[in-house]
Design an enzyme around this catalytic site. Structure first.
Site, PDB file in Angstrom:
ATOM      1  N   CYS A  83       3.531  37.926  16.285  1.00  0.00           N
ATOM      2  CA  CYS A  83       4.140  36.676  15.836  1.00  0.00           C
ATOM      3  C   CYS A  83       4.959  36.847  14.569  1.00  0.00           C
ATOM      4  O   CYS A  83       5.794  35.996  14.247  1.00  0.00           O
ATOM      5  CB  CYS A  83       3.073  35.609  15.644  1.00  0.00           C
ATOM      6  SG  CYS A  83       1.758  36.107  14.521  1.00  0.00           S
ATOM      7  N   GLY A 107      -1.551  31.238  19.162  1.00  0.00           N
ATOM      8  CA  GLY A 107      -0.807  31.419  20.406  1.00  0.00           C
ATOM      9  C   GLY A 107       0.574  30.817  20.308  1.00  0.00           C
ATOM     10  O   GLY A 107       1.201  30.835  19.253  1.00  0.00           O
ATOM     11  N   GLY A 138      -0.202  25.183  22.116  1.00  0.00           N
ATOM     12  CA  GLY A 138      -0.555  24.495  20.885  1.00  0.00           C
ATOM     13  C   GLY A 138      -0.491  22.987  21.033  1.00  0.00           C
ATOM     14  O   GLY A 138      -1.339  22.255  20.500  1.00  0.00           O
ATOM     15  N   GLU A 191      -1.955  28.464  14.649  1.00  0.00           N
ATOM     16  CA  GLU A 191      -1.210  29.649  14.234  1.00  0.00           C
ATOM     17  C   GLU A 191      -0.279  30.006  15.380  1.00  0.00           C
ATOM     18  O   GLU A 191      -0.694  30.619  16.366  1.00  0.00           O
ATOM     19  CB  GLU A 191      -2.177  30.802  13.915  1.00  0.00           C
ATOM     20  CG  GLU A 191      -3.050  30.550  12.700  1.00  0.00           C
ATOM     21  CD  GLU A 191      -2.260  30.461  11.406  1.00  0.00           C
ATOM     22  OE1 GLU A 191      -1.115  30.962  11.369  1.00  0.00           O
ATOM     23  OE2 GLU A 191      -2.769  29.886  10.433  1.00  0.00           O
TER      24      GLU A 191
END
Length: 490
Positions: free
Chosen positions: A256, A199, A204, A221
């Site tokens: 991403c 995310g 995070g 990630e």
């Protein structure tokens, strides 16, 4: 009847109960066997194969994701992950024999891979199948019990996964917990053996803070502003097509690893822009807002966020292509912006949408400092035929991963780790790296009862000290010298 169908509240007590059940299953040893691991990987493979149509429909509902993108980037990539595991798992599970030193002679040693225990996977909405099941299958291959928390922002896919995993998997060891902030918080309050989160950096930090309370290791990630440097010596049409495929063909920029901005020279920029415009029209037509080959913005909140980047007064006059919006359909057309200010909103955060700023420099070498002046990206791309420029880029630019002359394809190479560095994440997975992400490498040294020397035991004489010092250094001549009483200074 309606009261029976009401959803059970998932709170801290429920989370604790789930953890207790999974912990019991793991301690029973059932997840450690090769047979159990393979059976569950095969079950996942069968699950996505049997239900391809349902998965396509769920992603159409959540993201209007084109079926081809779902089949290739969600289902296809996950199937490949399963196939690699089924082919290689037996080898991965074997202890690795390693050398020992003379200081422990006679002895042997090995590194034994063992599962961590009970792990939590918190998934993302943009690739809700792949980014959920890929870490899960890695955790299972490593012999763990696992809880999957899918993203509530992709509700159709989340619901489908909860249904299918309950049907296909061993529910004593694999669970799905649906929900939003409250459910995630209840899960994060538990003591896990590892947490895998995909995310953004804001969440995070929350995950990492929760993990720190229990000294739980994490894989994060995340993302970041992935740059794409374009040289003038390239095949222009191919470069433009690959940029478009990696930007708008990857969930309309909601990925991403999508290029977040392009850097090229002032002289080459007009040619690149013209080629991008031509190919965008070839791919998505004159009215891309109506194209079925491009995903929509996931929800209204994200639409407003992306629109705000576009409406910033610092960039509103920098739009050179696209910029059309349809709020009712949550669509923004593929948009090119040229020479946006470095302090604009669009350059201050990850775009995660269909906007692509183009930054110009006098010499491409200037791009290295420009990229490195920002937080480290998840991926960095360069299009060039110049060997020296490629080498300089790889050597001088720090990123989670790199690709020369294409976008995002490094993800599908199972022998390459996929993960970030710095603000773009910590830890990696894919292929064997998924297995290792959820595995502890246990060091084991074996000795017998023979060859027991009095050197290590009291009383500690000068001779013992001299010989033990030589043993620790590991040099055979030093040991012989120590036994003969030679001075180390001789």
């Amino acid at each position: 009847m309606e009261s029976l169908q009401k959803k059970v509240v998932f709170d801290g007590e429920t989370a604790s109960m789930v953890m207790k059940e999974l912990r019991g299953s793991f301690r029973s040893g059932k997840t450690r066997s090769y047979e159990w691991r393979v059976s569950q990987v095969k079950a996942l493979l069968k699950m996505v194969t049997d239900n391809e149509k349902q998965i396509i429909d769920a992603l159409l509902s959540d993201l209007a994701k084109p079926p081809l993108e779902t089949v290739v980037y969600e289902i296809g990539m996950f199937k490949n992950s399963c196939e690699v595991i089924l082919k290689e798992l037996k080898q991965w599970m074997k202890p690795e024999k390693v050398k020992t030193s003379i200081s422990t002679f006679p002895s042997s040693a090995e590194i034994v891979p063992e599962p961590l225990g009970v792990v939590l996977v918190i998934s993302a909405w943009n690739y809700p199948i792949l980014l959920s099941l890929d870490p899960v299958v890695g955790a299972i291959a490593a012999g763990n019990a696992v809880v999957l928390k899918p993203s509530e922002i992709a509700p159709a896919t989340s619901s489908l996964m909860a249904k299918l995993l309950a049907e296909y998997m061993d529910n004593s060891c694999v669970r799905v917990v649906e929900g939003a902030v409250d459910e995630t918080s209840a899960l994060l309050d538990q003591k896990w053996d590892k947490i895998f989160y995909t995310g953004n950096g804001r969440v995070g930090r929350i995950v990492m803070t929760a993990a720190a309370k229990h000294l739980t290791p994490v894989v994060l990630e995340l993302g970041g502003k992935c740059p794409a440097v374009v040289d003038s010596d390239v095949n222009l049409q191919v470069a433009a097509r690959r940029l478009i495929s990696g930007k708008w063909g990857l969930n309309n920029g909601q990925a991403c690893v999508s290029p977040d901005y392009v850097i090229t020279t002032k002289d080459f920029a007009p040619k690149l822009v013209d080629s991008l415009k031509t190919e965008l029209e070839n791919f998505f037509g004159k009215n891309p807002l109506e194209s079925k080959d491009i995903s929509r913005i996931v929800n209204h909140n994200h639409f407003v966020r992306v629109a705000k980047l576009l409406d910033d007064e610092k960039v509103s006059d920098k739009i050179i292509h696209g910029g059309e919006k349809d709020e009712s359909k949550l669509r923004i057309s593929p948009t090119l912006l040229l020479d946006v200010p470095h302090d604009s909103l669009i350059m201050g955060e990850e775009i995660f949408g269909p906007l692509l700023p183009i930054i110009t420099v006098n010499k491409l070498e200037e791009s290295f400092d420009l990229i490195n002046s920002r937080t480290k990206p998840l991926a960095a791309y360069i299009f060039t035929n110049n060997k020296k420029l490629k080498e300089q880029f790889v050597k001088n630019v720090s990123a989670g991963g790199m690709l020369v002359n294409d976008i995002a394809l490094h993800l599908i190479v199972p022998t390459l780790p996929f993960g970030g560095v710095g603000d773009s994440g910590t830890g990696s997975y894919h292929g064997r790296f998924s297995f290792e992400a959820f595995t502890h490498k246990k060091a084991v040294l074996y000795r017998g009862f023979g060859g027991d020397a009095s050197l290590r035991y009291p009383p500690y004489t000068e001779t013992k000290q001299r010989v033990m010092k030589a043993l620790v250094s590991g040099g055979i001549l030093s040991i012989i010298g120590a036994l003969l009483g030679w001075s180390s200074k001789a």
